[in-house]
Design an enzyme around this catalytic site. Structure first.
Site, PDB file in Angstrom:
ATOM      1  N   ARG A  46       0.820  -1.214   0.000  1.00 25.81           N
ATOM      2  CA  ARG A  46       0.000   0.000   0.000  1.00 25.81           C
ATOM      3  C   ARG A  46       0.854   1.264   0.000  1.00 25.81           C
ATOM      4  O   ARG A  46       0.463   2.282  -0.579  1.00 25.81           O
ATOM      5  CB  ARG A  46      -0.954  -0.012   1.196  1.00 25.81           C
ATOM      6  CG  ARG A  46      -2.104  -0.994   0.994  1.00 25.81           C
ATOM      7  CD  ARG A  46      -2.973  -1.196   2.223  1.00 25.81           C
ATOM      8  NE  ARG A  46      -3.292  -0.003   2.949  1.00 25.81           N
ATOM      9  CZ  ARG A  46      -4.527   0.423   3.244  1.00 25.81           C
ATOM     10  NH1 ARG A  46      -5.566  -0.275   2.838  1.00 25.81           N
ATOM     11  NH2 ARG A  46      -4.714   1.506   3.960  1.00 25.81           N
ATOM     12  N   ARG A  57       1.354  13.473  -9.082  1.00 30.17           N
ATOM     13  CA  ARG A  57       1.267  14.906  -8.816  1.00 30.17           C
ATOM     14  C   ARG A  57       2.575  15.626  -9.157  1.00 30.17           C
ATOM     15  O   ARG A  57       2.556  16.751  -9.661  1.00 30.17           O
ATOM     16  CB  ARG A  57       0.880  15.171  -7.362  1.00 30.17           C
ATOM     17  CG  ARG A  57      -0.541  14.820  -7.046  1.00 30.17           C
ATOM     18  CD  ARG A  57      -1.529  15.777  -7.730  1.00 30.17           C
ATOM     19  NE  ARG A  57      -2.886  15.446  -7.340  1.00 30.17           N
ATOM     20  CZ  ARG A  57      -3.783  14.886  -8.156  1.00 30.17           C
ATOM     21  NH1 ARG A  57      -3.465  14.612  -9.412  1.00 30.17           N
ATOM     22  NH2 ARG A  57      -4.992  14.622  -7.728  1.00 30.17           N
ATOM     23  N   HIS A  60       2.415  16.139 -12.741  1.00 28.26           N
ATOM     24  CA  HIS A  60       1.473  17.218 -13.062  1.00 28.26           C
ATOM     25  C   HIS A  60       2.116  18.587 -12.870  1.00 28.26           C
ATOM     26  O   HIS A  60       1.726  19.557 -13.519  1.00 28.26           O
ATOM     27  CB  HIS A  60       0.212  17.126 -12.196  1.00 28.26           C
ATOM     28  CG  HIS A  60      -0.670  15.979 -12.547  1.00 28.26           C
ATOM     29  ND1 HIS A  60      -1.510  15.388 -11.623  1.00 28.26           N
ATOM     30  CD2 HIS A  60      -0.846  15.286 -13.699  1.00 28.26           C
ATOM     31  CE1 HIS A  60      -2.165  14.402 -12.209  1.00 28.26           C
ATOM     32  NE2 HIS A  60      -1.778  14.320 -13.467  1.00 28.26           N
ATOM     33  N   SER A  88       8.409   0.263   8.131  1.00 19.50           N
ATOM     34  CA  SER A  88       9.454  -0.379   8.936  1.00 19.50           C
ATOM     35  C   SER A  88      10.842   0.110   8.594  1.00 19.50           C
ATOM     36  O   SER A  88      11.736   0.106   9.438  1.00 19.50           O
ATOM     37  CB  SER A  88       9.402  -1.897   8.746  1.00 19.50           C
ATOM     38  OG  SER A  88       9.807  -2.244   7.418  1.00 19.50           O
ATOM     39  N   SER A 149      -2.253   0.675   8.247  1.00 23.50           N
ATOM     40  CA  SER A 149      -3.150   1.682   7.655  1.00 23.50           C
ATOM     41  C   SER A 149      -2.836   3.109   8.089  1.00 23.50           C
ATOM     42  O   SER A 149      -2.842   4.023   7.265  1.00 23.50           O
ATOM     43  CB  SER A 149      -4.609   1.367   7.989  1.00 23.50           C
ATOM     44  OG  SER A 149      -5.031   0.215   7.302  1.00 23.50           O
ATOM     45  N   GLU A 152       0.205   4.332   6.182  1.00 22.15           N
ATOM     46  CA  GLU A 152      -0.064   4.506   4.750  1.00 22.15           C
ATOM     47  C   GLU A 152      -0.925   5.733   4.486  1.00 22.15           C
ATOM     48  O   GLU A 152      -0.649   6.508   3.558  1.00 22.15           O
ATOM     49  CB  GLU A 152      -0.724   3.232   4.210  1.00 22.15           C
ATOM     50  CG  GLU A 152       0.197   2.036   4.307  1.00 22.15           C
ATOM     51  CD  GLU A 152      -0.499   0.730   4.639  1.00 22.15           C
ATOM     52  OE1 GLU A 152       0.207  -0.280   4.791  1.00 22.15           O
ATOM     53  OE2 GLU A 152      -1.747   0.712   4.777  1.00 22.15           O
ATOM     54  N   ASP A 160       0.863  14.679  -0.130  1.00 22.32           N
ATOM     55  CA  ASP A 160       0.012  15.756  -0.662  1.00 22.32           C
ATOM     56  C   ASP A 160       0.404  17.119  -0.089  1.00 22.32           C
ATOM     57  O   ASP A 160       0.359  18.132  -0.789  1.00 22.32           O
ATOM     58  CB  ASP A 160      -1.468  15.466  -0.398  1.00 22.32           C
ATOM     59  CG  ASP A 160      -2.067  14.503  -1.419  1.00 22.32           C
ATOM     60  OD1 ASP A 160      -1.425  14.234  -2.451  1.00 22.32           O
ATOM     61  OD2 ASP A 160      -3.190  14.028  -1.183  1.00 22.32           O
TER      62      ASP A 160
END
Length: 185
Positions: A46, A57, A60, A88, A149, A152, A160
């Site tokens: 993930r 991005r 872009h 990890s 999770s 990630e 971002d």
């Protein structure tokens, strides 16, 4: 707990995690990206998906950016930067990649839970994302979420935020970036 309550708790966890990221480390990464000729990004599982969204991005924005392992990815050189996202910091394939990049005199940055990891020690810059490692590891950072999770999701938010900072540095607006968006979809 209901679905919306879970989502609300996830957002709280993300806020706690992102609030602990060192701003000076993030700014050093922004500067490294701007100084580099080409930027390569890698991650496994993930974290690899987060890497791909980050590279999209960067592209872009008009930067020469590549996902490691794709058939169109060029060779890395001494003026280039490899960014690895690894919770990890011990993923064997990513550690080998870091060793190879180092042998070619490229710069290496890692975004990780464990800056003292194998990849962290190979890197010129290690940005700590304080999240709970995968199961079986003690941590000060608790989460209701499974496995990696929290790391990630935090990685995607961090990437971002780096994009927004790069846009600010380069004087770019989202509208300009749409001109480089895929048009064969």
């Amino acid at each position: 707990m209901k679905t919306v309550e879970y989502a609300s708790e996830i957002v709280k966890e993300l806020n706690r995690t992102i609030d602990l990221v060192a701003e000076d480390e993030a700014e050093r990464l922004v500067n490294r990206i701007l100084e580099s000729k080409k930027v390569f990004v890698a991650g496994a599982g993930r974290s690899g998906f987060m890497a791909k969204s980050f590279v999209m991005r960067l592209m872009h924005m008009g930067l020469d950016a590549y996902v490691v392992g794709e058939t169109v990815t060029p060779s890395i050189d001494q003026d280039d930067l490899l960014i690895i996202g690894s919770g990890s910091g011990e993923t064997k394939s990513l550690a080998s990649m870091a060793e190879k990049a180092k042998s070619l005199s490229a710069s290496i940055a890692v975004v990780t839970i464990s800056p003292d990891s194998t990849i962290g020690k190979l890197s010129d810059l290690a940005i700590k994302l304080p999240a709970k490692p995968k199961a079986g590891t003690d941590s000060d950072y608790n989460t209701i979420q499974p496995m990696g999770s929290l790391f990630e999701q935090s990685l995607l938010l961090f990437y971002d935020a780096i994009i927004l900072r790069l846009m600010e540095q380069r004087g770019l607006e989202s509208g300009v970036m749409y001109g480089r968006h895929a048009n064969l979809e």
